[in-house]
Structure formats: structure tokens, C-alpha cells
Write a protein that holds these residues in place. Structure first.
Motif, PDB file in Angstrom:
ATOM      1  N   ARG A  37       6.788   5.295  -6.766  1.00  9.00           N
ATOM      2  CA  ARG A  37       7.787   5.988  -6.076  1.00  9.00           C
ATOM      3  C   ARG A  37       7.466   7.272  -5.375  1.00  9.00           C
ATOM      4  O   ARG A  37       7.722   7.570  -4.250  1.00  9.00           O
ATOM      5  CB  ARG A  37       9.104   5.676  -6.470  1.00  9.00           C
ATOM      6  N   GLN A  38       6.860   7.948  -6.178  1.00 11.36           N
ATOM      7  CA  GLN A  38       6.452   9.139  -5.948  1.00 11.36           C
ATOM      8  C   GLN A  38       5.206   9.307  -5.221  1.00 11.36           C
ATOM      9  O   GLN A  38       4.965  10.510  -4.591  1.00 11.36           O
ATOM     10  CB  GLN A  38       6.292  10.168  -7.374  1.00 11.36           C
ATOM     11  N   LEU A  39       4.332   8.257  -5.160  1.00 10.17           N
ATOM     12  CA  LEU A  39       3.238   8.461  -4.527  1.00 10.17           C
ATOM     13  C   LEU A  39       3.575   8.505  -3.025  1.00 10.17           C
ATOM     14  O   LEU A  39       4.415   7.621  -2.438  1.00 10.17           O
ATOM     15  CB  LEU A  39       2.062   7.284  -4.781  1.00 10.17           C
ATOM     16  N   GLU A  40       2.690   9.203  -2.125  1.00 11.72           N
ATOM     17  CA  GLU A  40       2.758   9.188  -0.697  1.00 11.72           C
ATOM     18  C   GLU A  40       2.087   7.709  -0.183  1.00 11.72           C
ATOM     19  O   GLU A  40       1.027   7.250  -0.574  1.00 11.72           O
ATOM     20  CB  GLU A  40       2.116  10.198  -0.044  1.00 11.72           C
ATOM     21  N   SER A  41       2.776   6.941   0.787  1.00  7.22           N
ATOM     22  CA  SER A  41       2.098   5.904   1.109  1.00  7.22           C
ATOM     23  C   SER A  41       1.018   6.397   1.871  1.00  7.22           C
ATOM     24  O   SER A  41       0.739   7.204   2.751  1.00  7.22           O
ATOM     25  CB  SER A  41       3.198   4.999   2.101  1.00  7.22           C
ATOM     26  N   GLY A  42      -0.335   5.395   1.629  1.00  4.74           N
ATOM     27  CA  GLY A  42      -1.514   6.009   2.520  1.00  4.74           C
ATOM     28  C   GLY A  42      -1.941   5.473   3.693  1.00  4.74           C
ATOM     29  O   GLY A  42      -1.063   4.397   4.302  1.00  4.74           O
ATOM     30  N   TYR A  43      -3.164   5.579   4.092  1.00  2.00           N
ATOM     31  CA  TYR A  43      -3.452   5.226   5.412  1.00  2.00           C
ATOM     32  C   TYR A  43      -3.754   3.570   5.396  1.00  2.00           C
ATOM     33  O   TYR A  43      -3.338   3.033   6.286  1.00  2.00           O
ATOM     34  CB  TYR A  43      -4.841   5.887   5.618  1.00  2.00           C
ATOM     35  N   LEU A  44      -4.347   3.036   4.401  1.00  3.56           N
ATOM     36  CA  LEU A  44      -4.632   1.712   4.243  1.00  3.56           C
ATOM     37  C   LEU A  44      -3.238   1.054   4.072  1.00  3.56           C
ATOM     38  O   LEU A  44      -3.186  -0.282   4.647  1.00  3.56           O
ATOM     39  CB  LEU A  44      -5.333   1.561   3.174  1.00  3.56           C
ATOM     40  N   GLU A  45      -2.423   1.474   3.536  1.00  5.49           N
ATOM     41  CA  GLU A  45      -0.928   0.685   2.788  1.00  5.49           C
ATOM     42  C   GLU A  45      -0.290   0.721   4.450  1.00  5.49           C
ATOM     43  O   GLU A  45       0.321  -0.335   4.649  1.00  5.49           O
ATOM     44  CB  GLU A  45      -0.287   1.490   2.069  1.00  5.49           C
ATOM     45  N   ASN A  46      -0.372   1.486   5.126  1.00  3.77           N
ATOM     46  CA  ASN A  46       0.384   1.716   6.481  1.00  3.77           C
ATOM     47  C   ASN A  46      -0.453   0.759   7.509  1.00  3.77           C
ATOM     48  O   ASN A  46       0.483   0.208   8.514  1.00  3.77           O
ATOM     49  CB  ASN A  46       0.548   3.192   7.089  1.00  3.77           C
ATOM     50  N   LEU A  47      -1.606   0.889   7.486  1.00  8.73           N
ATOM     51  CA  LEU A  47      -2.466  -0.126   8.276  1.00  8.73           C
ATOM     52  C   LEU A  47      -2.046  -1.553   8.174  1.00  8.73           C
ATOM     53  O   LEU A  47      -1.943  -2.301   9.007  1.00  8.73           O
ATOM     54  CB  LEU A  47      -3.658   0.293   8.172  1.00  8.73           C
ATOM     55  N   LYS A  56       0.063  -2.661   6.190  1.00 11.39           N
ATOM     56  CA  LYS A  56       1.193  -3.308   5.562  1.00 11.39           C
ATOM     57  C   LYS A  56       1.572  -3.985   4.098  1.00 11.39           C
ATOM     58  O   LYS A  56       1.974  -4.975   4.090  1.00 11.39           O
ATOM     59  CB  LYS A  56       2.192  -3.887   6.683  1.00 11.39           C
ATOM     60  N   LEU A  57       0.629  -3.353   3.270  1.00 13.37           N
ATOM     61  CA  LEU A  57       0.482  -3.973   1.883  1.00 13.37           C
ATOM     62  C   LEU A  57       0.753  -2.719   0.949  1.00 13.37           C
ATOM     63  O   LEU A  57       0.149  -2.067   0.973  1.00 13.37           O
ATOM     64  CB  LEU A  57      -0.934  -4.745   1.778  1.00 13.37           C
ATOM     65  N   GLU A  58       1.911  -3.169   0.267  1.00 14.75           N
ATOM     66  CA  GLU A  58       2.353  -1.859  -0.699  1.00 14.75           C
ATOM     67  C   GLU A  58       1.443  -1.830  -1.823  1.00 14.75           C
ATOM     68  O   GLU A  58       1.336  -0.675  -2.248  1.00 14.75           O
ATOM     69  CB  GLU A  58       3.853  -2.173  -1.371  1.00 14.75           C
ATOM     70  N   GLN A  59       0.495  -2.853  -2.239  1.00 15.21           N
ATOM     71  CA  GLN A  59      -0.207  -2.575  -3.538  1.00 15.21           C
ATOM     72  C   GLN A  59      -1.487  -1.918  -3.320  1.00 15.21           C
ATOM     73  O   GLN A  59      -2.027  -1.216  -3.992  1.00 15.21           O
ATOM     74  CB  GLN A  59      -0.655  -4.137  -3.851  1.00 15.21           C
ATOM     75  N   LEU A  60      -1.787  -1.578  -2.050  1.00 16.16           N
ATOM     76  CA  LEU A  60      -2.834  -0.616  -1.387  1.00 16.16           C
ATOM     77  C   LEU A  60      -2.536   0.568  -1.985  1.00 16.16           C
ATOM     78  O   LEU A  60      -3.225   1.597  -1.999  1.00 16.16           O
ATOM     79  CB  LEU A  60      -2.993  -0.672  -0.034  1.00 16.16           C
ATOM     80  N   ARG A  61      -1.219   1.138  -1.990  1.00 17.69           N
ATOM     81  CA  ARG A  61      -0.698   2.566  -2.440  1.00 17.69           C
ATOM     82  C   ARG A  61      -1.423   2.755  -3.771  1.00 17.69           C
ATOM     83  O   ARG A  61      -1.519   3.870  -3.866  1.00 17.69           O
ATOM     84  CB  ARG A  61       0.750   2.567  -2.505  1.00 17.69           C
TER      85      ARG A  61
END
Length: 223
Positions: free
Chosen positions: A172-182, A184-189
């Protein structure tokens, strides 16, 4: 809440998850009172989450905080669109995670070998793994790409995760990254921040319900 063979989808997910003998408690985490009421009607436990959450894992972390769980509590996350999740696959995943908890696997998940022709849809998440069965990448696209010939099977990702609450708080403390946002897969964070996800191959597929047509397919499988 959509009916599948006469029962709301969340009831299918709850009842099949509850058949996993290693679980001491099964809770539905939701922001919807209708779902809370439905789960209570079948004698299940549900918690209304407090706040806004980007992903299901973020919501589960929030509910775990509401419940005051300890950091070493192991949490199995079964996504609510998995009406055919198999209890045996869940049990095997729990056992594998506990057996390997001292190794570098902060998180684990399930995969299934799906014939190439059945894995084309972007709603089916694909993955590639290394020789030690750790995830290298997840994508809605076809991976790996066969330059000279297409693979017979692709590894599809089933919507199940397992982790400790301590790791979930870190997540939860990690910032969502470029790949996760691209994608839309939470496990990529998790992967973008250098953590490992171990993959266990399931003997049973668990197709998700994303569109109306999926419900008809699920009902045919149930029949």
C-alpha cells in the motif's frame, strides 16, 4: 450480484473459497451494502471498507487494518469475479506459500496453461515465469510472442494472491508505477518495485466474469 445458475456470483465465490480447509476465516471486503446484505443472507461474513482504494489488494489491506490483524497474518485474496475458483487450487497455494515463506517470495499467485486460441482476449491476463517459477511479467497482450511459430499454450493468470499482512502494508505504501497504470494490473506494482511473486500452476482453470457473455460460458461449465 448478477445471477449465475440461480445464485449471485459473490455467493459462488464465497462458498467455493470457504471449502479451502486451511482458512480460519472467510471475509468479503466490499464498498457496496447490497453485497454485504447478500453475504449475510447466506450466513457469511462481510466488511464494509472505509475509504477509497485503487485495487483489490489495497482494499483488503484497508479492511485488515479495520480488523486489527497482526503483520504475520497470512491473507488469501480471491477476487470476486472468480465463481469457479477451485478449493483444491487454493489449498495447494496456501501450502506452497507456507512451505516457502522463508524464501524470497513475498507474494504468490496461481496460473493455468490455456490453449493459445483460448487466450486471445485482453481480459485474460497472460504471464511469463522463470525457471524457479517466479513471475517475470504480466500482460493483457500475448506473451511470449512467437517470432517463427506461435506457442501451443499461454500461461493465464488466475485472480488469486497470497501474502502476509505485513507485506500488504508495504504494498500500500508503494507508488503505482508506469506499467501498473498502463496495463491496469496491480501485481505489476510488486514487480516494478523489485519484489518477487511466486507462481503455482493450477490443475483447474478459473475463468473470470468480465462481460455478460462470460456468464453464459460459466453456466455452461457449471452444467
Amino acid at each position: 450480484m448478477r445471477l449465475i445458475a440461480g445464485k449471485p456470483m459473490i455467493q459462488w465465490v464465497y462458498e467455493r473459497t470457504a471449502q479451502c480447509s486451511q482458512l480460519s476465516r472467510v471475509i468479503v471486503a466490499t464498498d457496496n451494502q447490497r453485497i454485504i446484505d447478500c453475504v449475510h443472507q447466506i450466513g457469511g461474513e462481510a466488511v464494509l471498507s472505509e475509504g477509497e482504494f485503487e485495487t483489490g489488494s489495497d482494499r483488503i489491506a484497508g479492511v485488515a487494518e479495520q480488523l486489527g490483524l497482526s503483520d504475520d497474518t497470512i491473507i488469501l485474496n480471491v477476487q470476486g469475479d472468480q465463481p469457479l475458483i477451485h478449493p483444491q487450487s487454493l489449498s495447494a497455494l496456501v501450502d506452497k506459500f507456507i512451505d516457502n515463506k522463508d524464501k524470497a517470495n513475498e507474494m504468490a499467485t496461481l496460473g493455468y496453461a490455456l490453449p493459445f486460441k483460448e487466450a486471445q482476449s485482453s481480459s485474460i491476463v497472460k504471464m511469463v515465469i522463470d525457471y524457479q517459477q517466479y513471475a517475470l511479467y504480466f500482460s493483457r497482450s500475448i506473451i511470449p510472442y512467437g517470432r517463427d511459430e506461435q506457442p501451443k499454450y499461454l500461461l493465464s493468470h488466475l485472480g488469486v494472491y497470497i501474502y502476509s499482512f505485513g507485506f500488504l502494508k508495504r504494498f500500500r505504501q508503494l507508488e503505482s508505477g508506469y506499467l501498473e497504470n498502463l496495463e491496469k494490473l496491480e501485481q505489476l506494482r510488486v514487480l516494478e518495485n523489485g519484489y518477487k511473486i511466486q507462481v503455482m500452476m493450477s490443475e483447474y482453470n478459473s475463468p473470470e466474469v468480465d462481460v455478460d457473455e462470460d456468464i453464459e460460458n460459466i453456466e455452461q461449465l457449471i452444467e
